[in-house]
Design an enzyme around this catalytic site. Structure first.
Site, short mmCIF file in Angstrom:
data_model
loop_
_atom_site.label_atom_id
_atom_site.label_comp_id
_atom_site.label_asym_id
_atom_site.label_seq_id
_atom_site.Cartn_x
_atom_site.Cartn_y
_atom_site.Cartn_z
N HIS A 124 0.83 -1.20 0.00
CA HIS A 124 0.00 0.00 0.00
C HIS A 124 0.87 1.26 0.00
O HIS A 124 0.70 2.13 0.86
CB HIS A 124 -0.91 0.03 1.24
CG HIS A 124 -1.76 -1.18 1.41
ND1 HIS A 124 -2.15 -1.65 2.66
CD2 HIS A 124 -2.31 -2.03 0.51
CE1 HIS A 124 -2.90 -2.73 2.51
NE2 HIS A 124 -3.01 -2.98 1.22
N HIS B 85 -6.86 -0.78 3.56
CA HIS B 85 -6.26 -1.14 2.28
C HIS B 85 -6.68 -0.05 1.30
O HIS B 85 -7.80 0.46 1.36
CB HIS B 85 -6.77 -2.50 1.82
CG HIS B 85 -6.37 -3.62 2.74
ND1 HIS B 85 -5.81 -4.78 2.28
CD2 HIS B 85 -6.44 -3.75 4.09
CE1 HIS B 85 -5.55 -5.59 3.31
NE2 HIS B 85 -5.94 -4.97 4.42
#
Length: 600
Positions: free
Chosen positions: A529, A574
């Protein structure tokens, strides 16, 4: 899908050129083309991913990592990790990382996006961003029977109902799902009944970007259906740089230079060039174009066109480690799909027959835990004192980072995911389960820059500076306390129905804090990420970021960045759904500006 030949592409007249056909790139390009008034070109370095089993079948997630669909980036050796390099997969195909990620669909906390706005980026708070989240998605509610059986809780009003990306709950779950939530509840983590509506504190069964009508991945290529004949995509095109023309002592982006099958080409854009190459490639392309820190550019022999010191800086990434327990070997788990040929074949036959079984589902057992749940008060006070002395970030950003150590019960500092399976430890006759532990708000910040002797084919230098310096010590202390908490979850009495014993790390490790820290440093990976390398500068302007709140690159006309790199601070989630929202908002702003220009 509108993939064209090189001859068609270079002879087309474009209003907009988008660099990168990934998660954000296809979304923004398709929305611009959908308008009907503009011709849009997309340059993608990879090929197509649709139709591949390792992309489309949910149970085969992670199999595309390390293939030709992956850039296969690596970090520089990390001093605090014993000199280890860390793998950083990123998608290299139409759809980008949305084609190879783990299909997790969630939003951050209201406070995460409000922090972006507080830095001086109007319009980027939760309330203004929410419509763009919804615009990207179509939520398919679960059946009443599965909702009641699995105690699925959600706020229907928080979801979108007409976007290109289809999201859904699974149609069946592993037996560990509800046991995991009972274990969390028993140690002070409540069940969250509206995890999509601005607060993700607690535990819940998550939705995934899986189309329940076909039980296949729903990803960025879905957007292309919106565009019609106005969208032209060229694959296997390696961008060298953005063409910048100097007009009256200022620079304007007029096109893109790229390589296709060994030949150099230049295409022009009459309105704008949009950089959507992601947090790793976008800063690299800016620097190759002469936009960046003069010292970095001079070292690489590149003429400075725009002195922009924050290009490639502000790299933030979620840190991840995992703990493994031995579980009842009779439980179905993901290891069977890799190491038991008969079970793998049976699972594939079941999926082909009716889209059910192990290949039709992925892990959905999530929780986000605030500091107040696992951090001793004296440790919290010490970390907050350390944070007040940090340097290297703007005063406004520092204040927001400090606030995250004060909001000890409002935001999820640590994510925990449980799934049956632990492939590296797989042993015939034994079963394993894995608890993934992911730090959401890293204090350590790194950078991404071009090589000293760069070319468009070189990977940039990725240095996340894991656990480096005083910033990193805060991260390590939080990871230490959350690891203790993770062990507590795994050994909770309500989990005893399936959990046999701790397998990794060994239980004996927990007798010494320094041993636990060493294990964390030896085990840390990343959660895929990365954000922040072309961040919105807010009130600090070019001294604090690379783009303004309308995603325009400081110092250049006709050039924007639209991808995860514009995020100034990390979020507790996320990032996939947020990247789509950024693309939707970016496209909306571009169309607004185009309309203003047309009416002058």
């Amino acid at each position: 899908m509108q993939v064209v030949s090189i001859d068609d592409f270079i002879h087309q007249s474009f209003d907009f050129l988008v660099i990168g056909g990934g998660t954000a790139g296809l979304a923004v390009a398709s929305r611009l083309a959908q308008d009907g008034n503009f011709t849009v070109g997309v340059l993608e370095a990879g090929g197509t991913a649709n139709g591949r089993d390792d992309v489309e079948i949910p149970g085969y997630l992670a199999r595309s990592l390390g293939t030709e669909l992956d850039w296969k980036f690596k970090t520089t050796p990390q001093a605090r990790l014993g000199g280890r390099t860390v793998n950083w997969p990123r998608g290299k195909a139409l759809g980008g990382s949305s084609a190879i990620n783990f299909m997790t669909w969630m939003r951050g906390a209201r406070e995460d996006y409000d922090a972006w706005e507080a830095l001086g980026n109007p319009g980027w708070g939760w309330d203004k961003l929410l419509p763009y989240f919804k615009k990207s998605e179509t939520f398919h509610p679960p059946s009443d029977s599965i909702r009641e059986k699995e105690d699925l809780r959600y706020d229907l009003e928080a979801f979108g109902d007409s976007g290109p990306i289809h999201i859904s709950y699974a149609k069946e779950y592993q037996p560990s799902n509800q046991l995991y939530f009972k274990a969390l509840n028993s140690v002070g983590v409540p069940t969250n009944s509206a995890h999509f509506a601005g607060s993700n504190i607690g535990a819940w069964t998550n939705v995934n970007n899986i189309d329940p009508r076909t039980m296949t991945r729903s990803f960025a290529t879905n957007y292309c259906a919106l565009a019609g004949s106005n969208l032209h995509i060229l694959t296997e095109a390696i961008v060298q740089d953005v063409v910048l023309d100097k007009i009256d002592d200022a620079y304007r982006a007029s096109g893109v230079r790229f390589i296709y099958k060994g030949q150099e080409h230049v295409v022009s854009a009459s309105r704008e060039v949009i950089l959507s190459a992601g947090s790793i490639k976008s800063p690299q392309i800016l620097e190759l174009s002469g936009i960046g820190n003069p010292e970095i550019l001079a070292r690489a022999g590149i003429d400075v066109k725009v002195d922009s010191p924050m290009v490639g800086e502000n790299l933030q990434e979620h840190k991840a480690i995992h703990m493994v327990v031995e579980v009842d070997p009779e439980l179905e788990n993901r290891d069977d799909l890799f190491f038991d040929a008969d079970r793998a074949a049976a699972a594939r036959a079941q999926y082909d027959r009716d889209q059910t079984g192990p290949l039709a589902r992925i892990s959905s057992s999530y929780s986000f835990v605030p500091l107040a749940t696992f951090m001793p008060q004296d440790t919290l006070e010490r970390l907050y004192s350390q944070a007040k002395d940090l340097t290297g970030v703007s005063s406004e950003k520092k204040a927001l980072m400090e606030q995250r150590l004060k909001d000890i019960d409002k935001i999820g500092q640590m994510e925990f995911i449980f799934a049956l399976g632990a492939a590296p430890l797989a042993v015939t006759g034994k079963g394993f389960g894995t608890l993934f532990q992911i730090l959401q708000y890293p204090f350590s910040v790194g950078s991404i820059h071009i090589q000293p002797t760069p070319s468009e084919k070189d990977d940039p230098v990725i240095d996340p500076r894991h656990y480096d310096g005083p910033h990193g010590e805060i991260d390590l202390e939080i990871m230490l306390e959350s690891t203790r908490f993770g062990r507590k979850v795994l050994l909770a009495p309500s989990f005893n129905k399936i959990v046999r014993q701790l397998a990794y790390p060994p239980a004996s490790l927990f007798t010494d804090d320094e041993d636990v820290k060493t294990w964390i440093l030896d085990s840390t990976a990343v959660a895929y990420h990365p954000i922040g390398t072309c961040a919105m500068g807010g009130r600090a302007g070019i001294g604090g970021g690379v783009v303004d709140e309308r995603l325009k690159v400081y110092g250049v006309k006709g050039l924007r960045v639209v991808d995860a790199s514009i995020m100034p601070l990390h979020i507790s989630a996320h990032i996939q759904a947020t990247v789509y929202a950024i693309a939707e908002k970016g496209a909306s702003m571009i169309l607004e500006d185009a309309a203003k220009y047309s009416h002058r």
